[in-house]
Design a protein around this motif. Structure first.
Motif, PDB file in Angstrom:
ATOM      1  N   ARG A   1     -12.944  -7.497   6.951  1.00 39.09           N
ATOM      2  CA  ARG A   1     -11.653  -8.104   6.603  1.00 39.09           C
ATOM      3  C   ARG A   1     -11.555  -9.530   7.159  1.00 39.09           C
ATOM      4  O   ARG A   1     -11.192 -10.461   6.458  1.00 39.09           O
ATOM      5  N   SER A  32     -13.107 -12.701   5.620  1.00 36.16           N
ATOM      6  CA  SER A  32     -12.452 -13.408   4.510  1.00 36.16           C
ATOM      7  C   SER A  32     -11.634 -14.603   4.994  1.00 36.16           C
ATOM      8  O   SER A  32     -11.270 -15.451   4.196  1.00 36.16           O
ATOM      9  N   ARG A  33     -11.315 -14.638   6.270  1.00 34.65           N
ATOM     10  CA  ARG A  33     -10.413 -15.695   6.749  1.00 34.65           C
ATOM     11  C   ARG A  33     -11.151 -17.023   6.859  1.00 34.65           C
ATOM     12  O   ARG A  33     -12.242 -17.091   7.395  1.00 34.65           O
ATOM     13  N   ARG A  34     -10.473 -18.087   6.382  1.00 35.33           N
ATOM     14  CA  ARG A  34     -11.069 -19.424   6.498  1.00 35.33           C
ATOM     15  C   ARG A  34     -10.711 -20.054   7.835  1.00 35.33           C
ATOM     16  O   ARG A  34     -11.376 -20.960   8.293  1.00 35.33           O
ATOM     17  N   ARG A  35      -9.633 -19.598   8.406  1.00 36.89           N
ATOM     18  CA  ARG A  35      -9.181 -20.215   9.660  1.00 36.89           C
ATOM     19  C   ARG A  35      -8.740 -19.113  10.612  1.00 36.89           C
ATOM     20  O   ARG A  35      -7.899 -18.298  10.289  1.00 36.89           O
ATOM     21  N   ARG A  89     -11.754 -24.430   2.220  1.00 38.19           N
ATOM     22  CA  ARG A  89     -11.315 -23.327   1.348  1.00 38.19           C
ATOM     23  C   ARG A  89     -12.433 -22.796   0.459  1.00 38.19           C
ATOM     24  O   ARG A  89     -12.417 -21.642   0.047  1.00 38.19           O
ATOM     25  N   MET A 129      -3.483   3.985  -2.403  1.00 35.83           N
ATOM     26  CA  MET A 129      -3.406   3.421  -1.046  1.00 35.83           C
ATOM     27  C   MET A 129      -4.171   2.104  -0.928  1.00 35.83           C
ATOM     28  O   MET A 129      -4.243   1.522   0.153  1.00 35.83           O
ATOM     29  N   HIS A 130      -4.759   1.658  -2.017  1.00 33.93           N
ATOM     30  CA  HIS A 130      -5.553   0.410  -2.027  1.00 33.93           C
ATOM     31  C   HIS A 130      -6.751   0.491  -1.087  1.00 33.93           C
ATOM     32  O   HIS A 130      -7.197  -0.512  -0.540  1.00 33.93           O
ATOM     33  N   GLU A 180     -10.491   0.439   7.463  1.00 33.75           N
ATOM     34  CA  GLU A 180     -10.031  -0.885   7.890  1.00 33.75           C
ATOM     35  C   GLU A 180      -8.995  -0.762   9.000  1.00 33.75           C
ATOM     36  O   GLU A 180      -8.279  -1.704   9.302  1.00 33.75           O
ATOM     37  N   PRO A 223      -7.660   2.522  12.229  1.00 33.65           N
ATOM     38  CA  PRO A 223      -8.075   3.735  12.939  1.00 33.65           C
ATOM     39  C   PRO A 223      -8.303   4.910  11.975  1.00 33.65           C
ATOM     40  O   PRO A 223      -7.523   5.132  11.049  1.00 33.65           O
ATOM     41  N   ASP A 252      -5.392   7.248  11.312  1.00 32.69           N
ATOM     42  CA  ASP A 252      -4.373   6.829  10.342  1.00 32.69           C
ATOM     43  C   ASP A 252      -4.732   7.319   8.947  1.00 32.69           C
ATOM     44  O   ASP A 252      -3.868   7.742   8.166  1.00 32.69           O
ATOM     45  N   LYS A 285      -4.158  11.072   8.735  1.00 31.08           N
ATOM     46  CA  LYS A 285      -2.735  11.407   8.593  1.00 31.08           C
ATOM     47  C   LYS A 285      -2.296  11.218   7.144  1.00 31.08           C
ATOM     48  O   LYS A 285      -1.537  12.016   6.597  1.00 31.08           O
ATOM     49  N   ARG A 286      -2.748  10.142   6.529  1.00 36.57           N
ATOM     50  CA  ARG A 286      -2.388   9.891   5.136  1.00 36.57           C
ATOM     51  C   ARG A 286      -2.926  10.978   4.218  1.00 36.57           C
ATOM     52  O   ARG A 286      -2.342  11.292   3.189  1.00 36.57           O
ATOM     53  N   HIS A 327      -4.838   0.505  -9.397  1.00 35.24           N
ATOM     54  CA  HIS A 327      -3.738   1.415  -9.118  1.00 35.24           C
ATOM     55  C   HIS A 327      -2.634   1.217 -10.138  1.00 35.24           C
ATOM     56  O   HIS A 327      -2.588   0.209 -10.822  1.00 35.24           O
ATOM     57  N   HIS A 378       0.997   0.399 -11.123  1.00 34.73           N
ATOM     58  CA  HIS A 378       2.290  -0.193 -10.762  1.00 34.73           C
ATOM     59  C   HIS A 378       2.901  -0.759 -12.018  1.00 34.73           C
ATOM     60  O   HIS A 378       2.207  -1.336 -12.818  1.00 34.73           O
TER      61      HIS A 378
END
Lengths: 213, 165
Positions: free
Chosen positions: B37, B40-43, B60, B108-109, B124, B126, B129, B132-133, B163, B165
């Motif tokens: 995850r 993916s961040r640039r900064r 970018r 849940m994506h 992505e 614990p 989690d 539990k879902r 998904h 929507h």
């Protein structure tokens, strides 16, 4: 000195920070508190708002007099607001790129999402860091419902804390449960009607993505 | 704080690999461990395995990957290492259970990998989690957790599940 080791090295383009959260939680109010604070600290700033089928939030920010109106862009998301910040952020990316081109010294773009439920989240292709705003009037059970936004955001903001006693919310428990489900990642408390707690939000954003102080 | 703005190469580039190998002996290679995850961040503000604080400020158009080299100086190199992904492996006890588990993962994506009769869910957060879902599916016996999965094969594809929507 190597450009990479230059302590004043700057990235090309502004940092991009998302502000998401349910309808009515205070995203725009937070935005209105953040803008003057960033401007006061000398941060060159612009704003993108997301609305369903209008530019309501953008117009509100433009009329506020807090920022030059041309620095506020609106994205109309249609019926599925989270899509524009997560699955297909093309419109927001284009708007942010437009701001970067128009204002070469731009340091920070705040991207406010259209209102959505607890499951909205930001694509990290769009933003570098994102906030999720909830409020006590929405109920103190929101953190333990473990919505995607609450779990995954970089900074959780619990707003309208002044209302807690009036809506019979146990704020201490709400904060405790937020820490628990977020495994200790940061949560800050605000009252955006009066600006309480907003300085800490500014400092957090500056620390994580501006690196200028 | 070290301010890094460019990807200067890749650890698999032959000449860079040779330099990094030599520098490893001198103890001057620092690693930034990132989750998929955070890749993916640039900064972002990160800390190397040697404790150096880094302000990462990429263009970018740049994209980090496992082995991206961010600094290559005679006295110091900094490279990115992708943390080993963690998975939750599910099996279904019936076709109906498989359909429900697949639908639920998409809703849940979650990022998943299809592996025959097993569904690999990329963790992505614990593991608890996710359990539990899934508790309603697990409690009814429509799905089951397959423990101690082997490491995923090379070339795993991450699929964003559509998904409704």
């Amino acid at each position: 000195m190597s450009a990479q080791l230059n302590p004043h090295a700057r990235p090309r383009g502004a940092a991009r920070v998302g502000i998401g959260g349910p309808v009515g939680s205070g995203k725009t109010a937070l935005l209105e508190q953040l803008i003057p604070r960033f401007m006061a600290r000398g941060t060159d700033i612009a704003v993108i708002t997301n609305d369903l089928v209008t530019a309501e939030d953008a117009e509100r920010v433009r009329r506020s007099g807090l920022i030059a109106p041309e620095r506020v862009l609106a994205v109309e998301t249609g019926a599925c607001p989270h899509t524009a910040i997560r699955e297909d952020p093309t419109l927001n990316l284009a708007a942010a790129d437009e701001l970067d081109r128009a204002y070469p010294g731009l340091e920070l773009i705040l991207i406010e999402s259209g209102g959505d439920n607890l499951a909205s989240s930001f694509s990290l292709d769009l933003v570098d860091y994102w906030l999720f705003v909830i409020d006590v009037a929405g109920g103190d059970d929101i953190p333990r419902k473990r919505g995607l936004g609450v779990l995954q955001c970089d900074l959780l903001v619990i707003n309208k804390v002044d209302l807690a006693p009036h809506v019979r919310v146990n704020l201490d428990r709400m904060v405790s449960e937020a820490h628990e489900v977020r495994l200790g990642r940061p949560t800050l408390l605000t009252n955006c009607a009066h600006g309480d707690g907003v300085d800490a939000v500014v400092e957090r954003i500056a620390q994580e993505v501006l690196f200028d102080r | 704080m070290l301010r890094l703005t460019d990807i200067v190469g890749h650890a698999t580039d032959a000449d860079i690999a040779e330099r990094l190998h030599q520098m490893e002996h001198d103890g001057v290679v620092e690693r930034i461990h990132l989750s998929r995850r955070d890749l993916s961040r640039r900064r972002q503000r990160v800390t190397t395995d040697r404790g150096t604080e880094v302000a990462l400020m990429l263009d970018r158009s740049s994209g980090l990957d496992n082995g991206a080299v961010l600094l290559l100086e005679p006295a110091r190199a900094v490279l990115v290492v992708l943390d080993e992904p963690q998975w939750l492996v599910l099996g279904a006890t019936s076709a109906a259970g498989a359909l429900e588990a697949g639908y639920f993962a998409g809703n849940m994506h979650w990022k998943v990998r299809f592996d025959g009769e097993r569904l690999w869910v990329l963790l992505e957060g614990p593991r608890d989690d996710y359990l539990k879902r899934l508790s309603h599916l697990l409690a009814r016996g429509h799905a089951q957790v397959i423990d101690a999965p082997p490491a995923p094969a090379a070339g795993v594809r991450y699929l964003a599940v559509p998904h409704a929507h």
